[in-house]
Design a protein around this motif. Structure first.
Motif, PDB file in Angstrom:
ATOM      1  N   ARG A  66     -40.093 -10.822  -6.508  1.00 15.49           N
ATOM      2  CA  ARG A  66     -38.921 -11.429  -7.141  1.00 15.49           C
ATOM      3  C   ARG A  66     -38.000 -11.942  -6.038  1.00 15.49           C
ATOM      4  N   TYR A 119     -46.374 -16.468 -13.765  1.00 12.50           N
ATOM      5  CA  TYR A 119     -45.117 -16.112 -13.092  1.00 12.50           C
ATOM      6  C   TYR A 119     -45.333 -15.524 -11.698  1.00 12.50           C
ATOM      7  N   GLN A 163     -46.464  -6.666 -19.857  1.00 10.12           N
ATOM      8  CA  GLN A 163     -45.548  -7.785 -19.527  1.00 10.12           C
ATOM      9  C   GLN A 163     -44.769  -8.290 -20.729  1.00 10.12           C
ATOM     10  N   ASP A 207     -45.469  -2.275 -17.103  1.00 14.34           N
ATOM     11  CA  ASP A 207     -44.476  -3.192 -16.543  1.00 14.34           C
ATOM     12  C   ASP A 207     -44.143  -4.227 -17.612  1.00 14.34           C
ATOM     13  N   LYS A 223     -36.284  -8.518 -14.813  1.00 12.42           N
ATOM     14  CA  LYS A 223     -35.813  -9.830 -15.278  1.00 12.42           C
ATOM     15  C   LYS A 223     -36.704 -10.880 -14.625  1.00 12.42           C
ATOM     16  N   SER A 239     -38.018 -13.830 -12.618  1.00 13.67           N
ATOM     17  CA  SER A 239     -37.486 -14.509 -11.448  1.00 13.67           C
ATOM     18  C   SER A 239     -38.474 -15.617 -11.068  1.00 13.67           C
TER      19      SER A 239
HETATM   20  N1  5AD Z   1     -40.412 -12.125 -12.105  1.00 11.92           N
HETATM   21  C1  5AD Z   1     -40.170 -10.876 -12.570  1.00 11.92           C
HETATM   22  N2  5AD Z   1     -41.061  -9.884 -12.508  1.00 11.92           N
HETATM   23  C2  5AD Z   1     -42.250 -10.149 -11.954  1.00 11.92           C
HETATM   24  N3  5AD Z   1     -43.334  -9.387 -11.756  1.00 11.92           N
HETATM   25  C3  5AD Z   1     -44.270 -10.135 -11.140  1.00 11.92           C
HETATM   26  N4  5AD Z   1     -43.821 -11.373 -10.930  1.00 11.92           N
HETATM   27  C4  5AD Z   1     -42.562 -11.421 -11.441  1.00 11.92           C
HETATM   28  C5  5AD Z   1     -41.580 -12.430 -11.531  1.00 11.92           C
HETATM   29  N5  5AD Z   1     -41.810 -13.662 -11.092  1.00 11.92           N
HETATM   30  C6  5AD Z   1     -43.428  -7.996 -12.201  1.00 11.92           C
HETATM   31  C7  5AD Z   1     -44.593  -7.797 -13.187  1.00 11.92           C
HETATM   32  C8  5AD Z   1     -45.576  -7.048 -12.345  1.00 11.92           C
HETATM   33  C9  5AD Z   1     -44.676  -6.240 -11.443  1.00 11.92           C
HETATM   34  C10 5AD Z   1     -45.322  -5.706 -10.220  1.00 11.92           C
HETATM   35  O1  5AD Z   1     -43.667  -7.159 -11.100  1.00 11.92           O
HETATM   36  O2  5AD Z   1     -44.123  -6.997 -14.242  1.00 11.92           O
HETATM   37  O3  5AD Z   1     -46.423  -6.234 -13.114  1.00 11.92           O
END
Ligand code: 5AD
Ligand code: SF4
Length: 480
Positions: free
Chosen positions: A57, A166, A268, A306, A338, A340
């Motif tokens: 993030r 993401y 997710q 997560d 959140k 990102s």
């Molecule tokens: N924004 C927010 N959370 C993220 N994760 C991965 N990429 C992003 C992002 N761009 C979170 C996911 C993943 C954890 C390790 O981080 O939930 O499972």
């Protein structure tokens, strides 16, 4: 842990992010030690300062630059700075422009070449980069410095081929590279011989592991084989991808008590529309089928997850579907983030259209719901006995802290207690981190269980640990 310097070369390493990074730092430390570097605990005492970074993030990535600027004055004292890991891979040479006091920038895919990069650094080059894409083999080190005294990490697979919309990980860590099962089993046996009783198998997608060696073990067979190594009492693995989570994993877990009662299975989102846009490769219904498999296990297995809130286009109805999923699954823990936007990702190019205030509100709602669920579910443990691995002593609370096999935190008092006849002490202090003890749970909160040391529920279950010999319980190796 400082080690006496032999060559005068010293390093300090600071790690951000996930367990993969924590373990990568151990391996990088191993390479440095093998070259005669001594690790020091204060940045001020080090000749080489390394930051092993996380860019999952934006906030995590920014933290590194603030740390770098905080210490740039040290460059004048001749210290060298290195940025390793995901921010290094993501930002590349731009780091030199942003932080000119940095001399080495290397992503994890370049760690197999770390020796060569260090040669150049030691020769005085001050723009050394290791930014090539992943090579075909995983990173094997001759010597890994273990910083955790009783839990040892073993990377079994690096990188990720899933490309969730993401996620920057496939970009920063490259494509999937699995290790040979025999190399993994050798490492696990060495760790057991060194006194470790808990190992954690690591991978961004740990259950996507495919044996790179001729034995062609499945992931479930690998779990059973590791758990069967004499001396290992707890085997964990993280992180599992729902798409690759198969019933034979649950069967393996049910069949071997050394495989911990815990599955981390990130969902997710609870909304099919969001899951599809995230490119997670499963629907809510398919995910719930995996949950049903886990919940049908004869041994109760804790499930954690997560969650991301505020993914582009997430409507109130999508969010509501995620809240409902929490109610349905009853996770024992959830990491909620959140959204990102990240560079190099598919969603990073889309408008980040959910206002931060809405993301915050959704985050808080989910966290509150999850806390309520955990507080309620944890009551089920009151009155039961759990085996705990002792982790620390909390001076202020006069309590020990440890973890159950399910990964739940258990706080307990270590006061002397008499057995049922009132004659013999069952356990007495001091316990030490790395030991195992049985705790009878008396109270439960959302985030921890609280209890007292007790005898094992069935003495026959623990033949090697007679009651009253807490001080003689097998110890994990405490320093290396
Ligand atoms: N924004 C927010 N959370 C993220 N994760 C991965 N990429 C992003 C992002 N761009 C979170 C996911 C993943 C954890 C390790 O981080 O939930 O499972
Ligand atoms: Fe990222 Fe998705 Fe791979 Fe996990 S599975 S590391 S979230 S791309």
């Amino acid at each position: 842990m400082a080690t006496p310097a032999t060559s005068g070369k010293t390093f300090f390493i600071e790690t951000f992010g996930c367990q993969m990074n924590v373990h990568d730092s151990e391996r990088v430390s191993g390479v440095l030690h093998a070259r005669g570097y001594a690790q020091v605990e204060r940045m001020e005492d080090a000749g080489l300062i390394l930051f092993n970074t996380c860019s999952i993030r934006d906030k995590a990535a920014q933290k590194v630059f603030s740390r770098l600027s905080q210490f740039k004055a040290l460059r004048k004292q001749g210290k060298q700075f290195a940025v390793l890991g995901c921010v290094a891979q993501q930002a590349g040479e731009a780091i030199f422009a942003k932080a000119p006091h940095v001399s080495l920038v290397a992503g994890s895919a370049s760690y197999p070449r770390l020796g060569e990069l260090l040669d150049r650094l030691e020769a005085g080059e001050n723009r050394v980069t290791g930014l090539a894409a992943a090579e075909t083999s995983a990173f094997e080190t001759e010597f890994t410095r273990r910083d955790h005294p009783w839990r040892a990490y073993i990377t079994i697979i690096e990188g990720c081929d899933k490309h969730c919309a993401y996620c920057i990980v496939p970009y920063t860590r490259g494509f999937e590279r699995s290790r040979d099962s025999q190399a993994i089993l050798r490492e696990a046996a060495q760790l057991a011989a060194a006194g470790y009783t808990e190992v954690q198998l690591l991978g961004q997608n740990v259950n996507s592991w495919r044996d790179a060696g001729p034995a062609r073990l499945s992931f479930a067979q690998l779990l059973t084989a590791v758990a069967g190594i004499p001396g290992l009492r707890r085997v964990r693995y993280t992180t599992s991808h729902p798409r690759d989570f198969t019933s034979d994993i649950v069967t393996a877990m049910a069949g071997h008590p050394g495989l911990c009662d815990h599955v981390h299975l990130p969902v997710q989102s609870g909304s099919n529309q969001v899951l599809a846009r995230m490119r997670r490769g499963y629907t809510r219904e398919q995910y719930l089928e995996k949950i049903a498999l886990i919940q049908a296990s004869p041994r109760p297995l804790a499930i954690t997850t997560d969650l991301i809130v505020g993914f582009p286009g997430e409507t109130d109805a999508d969010f509501e579907a995620t809240v409902e999923l929490l109610e349905q699954v009853h996770y024992s823990g959830a990491f909620i983030f959140k959204y990102s936007p990240r560079p190099h990702t598919e969603a990073g190019a889309w408008p980040d259209d959910i206002p931060d205030s809405v993301k915050t509100e959704r985050l808080m709602i989910l966290q509150r719901r999850q806390q309520e669920i955990q507080a309620r579910d944890n009551q089920d443990w009151v009155g039961r006995r759990l085996e705990v691995m002792v982790e620390s002593y909390l001076e202020k609370l006069n309590q020990w802290q440890g973890r159950a096999s399910s990964h739940r935190i258990v706080n307990f008092t270590g006061d002397l207690r008499l057995d049922s006849s009132g004659a013999l002490p069952v356990f007495s202090r001091p316990l030490r981190p790395g030991q195992y003890a049985w705790v009878e749970i008396e109270r439960a909160g959302a985030n921890s269980l609280v209890g007292r040391l007790c005898a094992a529920p069935d003495a026959a279950a623990l033949p090697s640990i007679p009651p009253g010999t807490a001080a003689a319980l097998p110890m994990a190796a405490s320093s290396r």
